[in-house]
Write a protein that holds these residues in place. Structure first.
Motif, PDB file in Angstrom:
ATOM      1  N   LEU A 242       0.842  -1.203   0.000  1.00  0.00           N
ATOM      2  CA  LEU A 242       0.000   0.000   0.000  1.00  0.00           C
ATOM      3  C   LEU A 242       0.877   1.252   0.000  1.00  0.00           C
ATOM      4  CD1 LEU A 242      -2.840  -0.962   2.514  1.00  0.00           C
ATOM      5  CD2 LEU A 242      -2.988  -0.856   0.017  1.00  0.00           C
ATOM      6  N   ARG A 243       1.956   1.238   0.798  1.00  0.00           N
ATOM      7  CA  ARG A 243       2.912   2.356   0.824  1.00  0.00           C
ATOM      8  C   ARG A 243       3.500   2.580  -0.568  1.00  0.00           C
ATOM      9  NH1 ARG A 243       5.740   0.529   5.665  1.00  0.00           N
ATOM     10  NH2 ARG A 243       4.606   1.654   7.236  1.00  0.00           N
ATOM     11  N   GLU A 244       3.941   1.495  -1.180  1.00  0.00           N
ATOM     12  CA  GLU A 244       4.543   1.569  -2.511  1.00  0.00           C
ATOM     13  C   GLU A 244       3.527   2.106  -3.523  1.00  0.00           C
ATOM     14  OE1 GLU A 244       5.370  -2.013  -5.300  1.00  0.00           O
ATOM     15  OE2 GLU A 244       7.190  -1.731  -4.077  1.00  0.00           O
ATOM     16  N   HIS A 245       2.292   1.654  -3.424  1.00  0.00           N
ATOM     17  CA  HIS A 245       1.223   2.108  -4.325  1.00  0.00           C
ATOM     18  C   HIS A 245       1.079   3.627  -4.247  1.00  0.00           C
ATOM     19  CE1 HIS A 245      -2.716   2.046  -6.355  1.00  0.00           C
ATOM     20  NE2 HIS A 245      -3.104   2.895  -5.425  1.00  0.00           N
ATOM     21  N   LEU A 246       1.074   4.170  -3.038  1.00  0.00           N
ATOM     22  CA  LEU A 246       0.929   5.617  -2.864  1.00  0.00           C
ATOM     23  C   LEU A 246       2.210   6.364  -3.204  1.00  0.00           C
ATOM     24  CD1 LEU A 246      -1.119   5.892   0.446  1.00  0.00           C
ATOM     25  CD2 LEU A 246      -1.896   6.411  -1.871  1.00  0.00           C
ATOM     26  N   ASP A 247       3.336   5.839  -2.739  1.00  0.00           N
ATOM     27  CA  ASP A 247       4.614   6.521  -2.900  1.00  0.00           C
ATOM     28  C   ASP A 247       5.018   6.642  -4.367  1.00  0.00           C
ATOM     29  OD1 ASP A 247       6.858   7.844  -1.830  1.00  0.00           O
ATOM     30  OD2 ASP A 247       8.045   6.004  -1.928  1.00  0.00           O
TER      31      ASP A 247
ATOM     32  N   GLU B 278     -10.212  -5.612  -4.383  1.00  0.00           N
ATOM     33  CA  GLU B 278      -9.469  -4.606  -5.138  1.00  0.00           C
ATOM     34  C   GLU B 278      -8.952  -3.536  -4.180  1.00  0.00           C
ATOM     35  OE1 GLU B 278     -11.971  -2.097  -7.738  1.00  0.00           O
ATOM     36  OE2 GLU B 278     -13.682  -3.058  -6.776  1.00  0.00           O
ATOM     37  N   VAL B 279      -7.819  -2.928  -4.531  1.00  0.00           N
ATOM     38  CA  VAL B 279      -7.268  -1.832  -3.749  1.00  0.00           C
ATOM     39  C   VAL B 279      -7.982  -0.562  -4.178  1.00  0.00           C
ATOM     40  CG1 VAL B 279      -5.208  -0.467  -3.262  1.00  0.00           C
ATOM     41  CG2 VAL B 279      -5.053  -2.950  -3.403  1.00  0.00           C
ATOM     42  N   VAL B 280      -8.504   0.172  -3.189  1.00  0.00           N
ATOM     43  CA  VAL B 280      -9.304   1.351  -3.470  1.00  0.00           C
ATOM     44  C   VAL B 280      -8.881   2.489  -2.553  1.00  0.00           C
ATOM     45  CG1 VAL B 280     -11.659   2.288  -3.437  1.00  0.00           C
ATOM     46  CG2 VAL B 280     -11.274  -0.056  -4.183  1.00  0.00           C
ATOM     47  N   GLU B 281      -8.756   3.682  -3.133  1.00  0.00           N
ATOM     48  CA  GLU B 281      -8.518   4.889  -2.339  1.00  0.00           C
ATOM     49  C   GLU B 281      -9.857   5.599  -2.160  1.00  0.00           C
ATOM     50  OE1 GLU B 281      -5.066   7.406  -3.322  1.00  0.00           O
ATOM     51  OE2 GLU B 281      -4.509   5.811  -4.752  1.00  0.00           O
TER      52      GLU B 281
ATOM     53  N   PRO C 298     -25.127 -11.125   1.171  1.00  0.00           N
ATOM     54  CA  PRO C 298     -24.258 -10.274   0.350  1.00  0.00           C
ATOM     55  C   PRO C 298     -23.673  -9.150   1.216  1.00  0.00           C
ATOM     56  CG  PRO C 298     -26.393 -10.630  -0.715  1.00  0.00           C
ATOM     57  CD  PRO C 298     -26.491 -11.176   0.675  1.00  0.00           C
ATOM     58  N   SER C 299     -22.360  -9.053   1.218  1.00  0.00           N
ATOM     59  CA  SER C 299     -21.723  -8.020   2.032  1.00  0.00           C
ATOM     60  C   SER C 299     -20.467  -7.503   1.346  1.00  0.00           C
ATOM     61  CB  SER C 299     -21.401  -8.541   3.436  1.00  0.00           C
ATOM     62  OG  SER C 299     -20.500  -9.617   3.371  1.00  0.00           O
ATOM     63  N   ILE C 300     -20.078  -6.312   1.789  1.00  0.00           N
ATOM     64  CA  ILE C 300     -18.886  -5.647   1.271  1.00  0.00           C
ATOM     65  C   ILE C 300     -18.029  -5.297   2.477  1.00  0.00           C
ATOM     66  CG2 ILE C 300     -18.010  -3.691  -0.054  1.00  0.00           C
ATOM     67  CD1 ILE C 300     -20.919  -3.364  -1.127  1.00  0.00           C
ATOM     68  N   GLN C 301     -16.745  -5.507   2.352  1.00  0.00           N
ATOM     69  CA  GLN C 301     -15.829  -5.202   3.455  1.00  0.00           C
ATOM     70  C   GLN C 301     -14.709  -4.314   2.930  1.00  0.00           C
ATOM     71  OE1 GLN C 301     -14.519  -8.459   6.096  1.00  0.00           O
ATOM     72  NE2 GLN C 301     -12.485  -8.026   5.282  1.00  0.00           N
ATOM     73  N   TYR C 302     -14.471  -3.225   3.627  1.00  0.00           N
ATOM     74  CA  TYR C 302     -13.363  -2.341   3.265  1.00  0.00           C
ATOM     75  C   TYR C 302     -12.441  -2.259   4.476  1.00  0.00           C
ATOM     76  CZ  TYR C 302     -10.911   1.830   1.492  1.00  0.00           C
ATOM     77  OH  TYR C 302      -9.966   2.722   1.043  1.00  0.00           O
TER      78      TYR C 302
ATOM     79  N   ASP D 212      -9.167  10.181   2.422  1.00  0.00           N
ATOM     80  CA  ASP D 212      -7.850  10.123   3.060  1.00  0.00           C
ATOM     81  C   ASP D 212      -7.387   8.699   3.334  1.00  0.00           C
ATOM     82  OD1 ASP D 212      -7.789  12.910   3.141  1.00  0.00           O
ATOM     83  OD2 ASP D 212      -8.732  12.989   5.114  1.00  0.00           O
ATOM     84  N   TYR D 213      -8.093   7.716   2.811  1.00  0.00           N
ATOM     85  CA  TYR D 213      -7.830   6.326   3.161  1.00  0.00           C
ATOM     86  C   TYR D 213      -7.470   5.501   1.936  1.00  0.00           C
ATOM     87  CZ  TYR D 213     -10.566   8.216   6.986  1.00  0.00           C
ATOM     88  OH  TYR D 213     -11.037   9.030   7.994  1.00  0.00           O
ATOM     89  N   ILE D 214      -6.773   4.389   2.196  1.00  0.00           N
ATOM     90  CA  ILE D 214      -6.472   3.401   1.162  1.00  0.00           C
ATOM     91  C   ILE D 214      -6.606   2.035   1.802  1.00  0.00           C
ATOM     92  CG2 ILE D 214      -3.976   3.485   1.592  1.00  0.00           C
ATOM     93  CD1 ILE D 214      -3.618   2.847  -1.438  1.00  0.00           C
ATOM     94  N   GLY D 215      -7.156   1.089   1.030  1.00  0.00           N
ATOM     95  CA  GLY D 215      -7.312  -0.244   1.576  1.00  0.00           C
ATOM     96  C   GLY D 215      -7.859  -1.205   0.547  1.00  0.00           C
ATOM     97  N   GLU D 216      -8.328  -2.336   1.050  1.00  0.00           N
ATOM     98  CA  GLU D 216      -8.839  -3.386   0.185  1.00  0.00           C
ATOM     99  C   GLU D 216     -10.351  -3.490   0.328  1.00  0.00           C
ATOM    100  OE1 GLU D 216      -6.757  -6.971   1.181  1.00  0.00           O
ATOM    101  OE2 GLU D 216      -4.900  -6.264   0.251  1.00  0.00           O
ATOM    102  N   LEU D 217     -11.031  -3.437  -0.797  1.00  0.00           N
ATOM    103  CA  LEU D 217     -12.478  -3.580  -0.864  1.00  0.00           C
ATOM    104  C   LEU D 217     -12.758  -5.004  -1.324  1.00  0.00           C
ATOM    105  CD1 LEU D 217     -15.134  -1.916  -0.616  1.00  0.00           C
ATOM    106  CD2 LEU D 217     -14.928  -1.464  -3.065  1.00  0.00           C
ATOM    107  N   SER D 218     -13.487  -5.753  -0.496  1.00  0.00           N
ATOM    108  CA  SER D 218     -13.763  -7.165  -0.786  1.00  0.00           C
ATOM    109  C   SER D 218     -15.261  -7.413  -0.827  1.00  0.00           C
ATOM    110  CB  SER D 218     -13.147  -8.063   0.300  1.00  0.00           C
ATOM    111  OG  SER D 218     -11.767  -7.819   0.420  1.00  0.00           O
ATOM    112  N   TYR D 219     -15.655  -8.361  -1.656  1.00  0.00           N
ATOM    113  CA  TYR D 219     -17.063  -8.711  -1.830  1.00  0.00           C
ATOM    114  C   TYR D 219     -17.281 -10.162  -1.406  1.00  0.00           C
ATOM    115  CZ  TYR D 219     -16.917  -4.508  -4.661  1.00  0.00           C
ATOM    116  OH  TYR D 219     -16.740  -3.211  -5.076  1.00  0.00           O
ATOM    117  N   PHE D 220     -18.369 -10.394  -0.663  1.00  0.00           N
ATOM    118  CA  PHE D 220     -18.718 -11.729  -0.193  1.00  0.00           C
ATOM    119  C   PHE D 220     -20.183 -12.012  -0.512  1.00  0.00           C
ATOM    120  CE2 PHE D 220     -15.434  -9.949   2.527  1.00  0.00           C
ATOM    121  CZ  PHE D 220     -14.461 -10.923   2.477  1.00  0.00           C
TER     122      PHE D 220
END
Length: 163
Positions: free
Chosen positions: A79-84, A98-101, A117-121, A104-112
């Motif tokens: 994630l650091r490398e992605h931003l840097d 998927e990685v999503v910004e 049906p749920s979404i996790q960030y 002010d945040y960056i992280g992983e958005l996952s679907y289940f």
């Protein structure tokens, strides 16, 4: 009239819980910056450096905000490398993730799909990636049940670190 009293007590209890967590937790506590249209805070639990708040919307929609120093699973160096380097994410790809910004945040958005049906960030504050000298970057997680990706992202955009 008694119903109104319960709502006022629940809101003040949640505020007291957030206030206590803000004083005691070793990382910034995130709270929605304003009232969220169509969402009501149902409950907030604070125990052993874990803060969980549940928000309920119409038609059994739910968003849980989890704040815990020990949330795992994010590839912090990637994630650091992605931003840097403003590059594509070079970490291990997970299915339905998927990685999503978001703001002010960056992280992983996952679907289940199961059991509902749920979404996790799972995310970190972008600035925190570069301020922390060790790998203990505060992580957060938002889980949406019966919500769209757009609704979850709007919720995350409303979050800001308490001062």
């Amino acid at each position: 009239m008694s119903c109104l009293m319960v709502i006022v007590v629940a809101c003040s209890h949640a505020e007291a819980t957030f206030s206590q967590a803000k004083k005691e937790l070793p990382f910034p506590v995130l709270i929605p910056e304003s009232d969220l249209d169509g969402w009501d805070m149902e409950e907030t639990i604070y125990e052993d450096e874990l803060l969980v708040s549940s928000f309920i919307g119409e038609n059994n929609r739910q968003i849980d905000l989890i704040q815990d120093q020990n949330i795992q699973g994010l590839d912090i160096p990637s994630l650091r490398e992605h931003l840097d380097l403003n590059m594509n994410f070079s970490g291990v790809r997970k299915p339905d993730t998927e990685v999503v910004e978001v703001s002010d945040y960056i992280g992983e958005l996952s679907y289940f799909a199961d059991p509902l049906p749920s979404i996790q960030y799972t995310f970190v504050d972008k600035k925190g990636l570069f301020e922390e000298t060790n790998e203990k970057v505060p992580s957060y997680q938002v889980i949406g049940k019966e919500v769209s990706t757009e609704e979850l992202i709007l919720f995350v955009e409303s979050l800001e670190a308490s001062s």
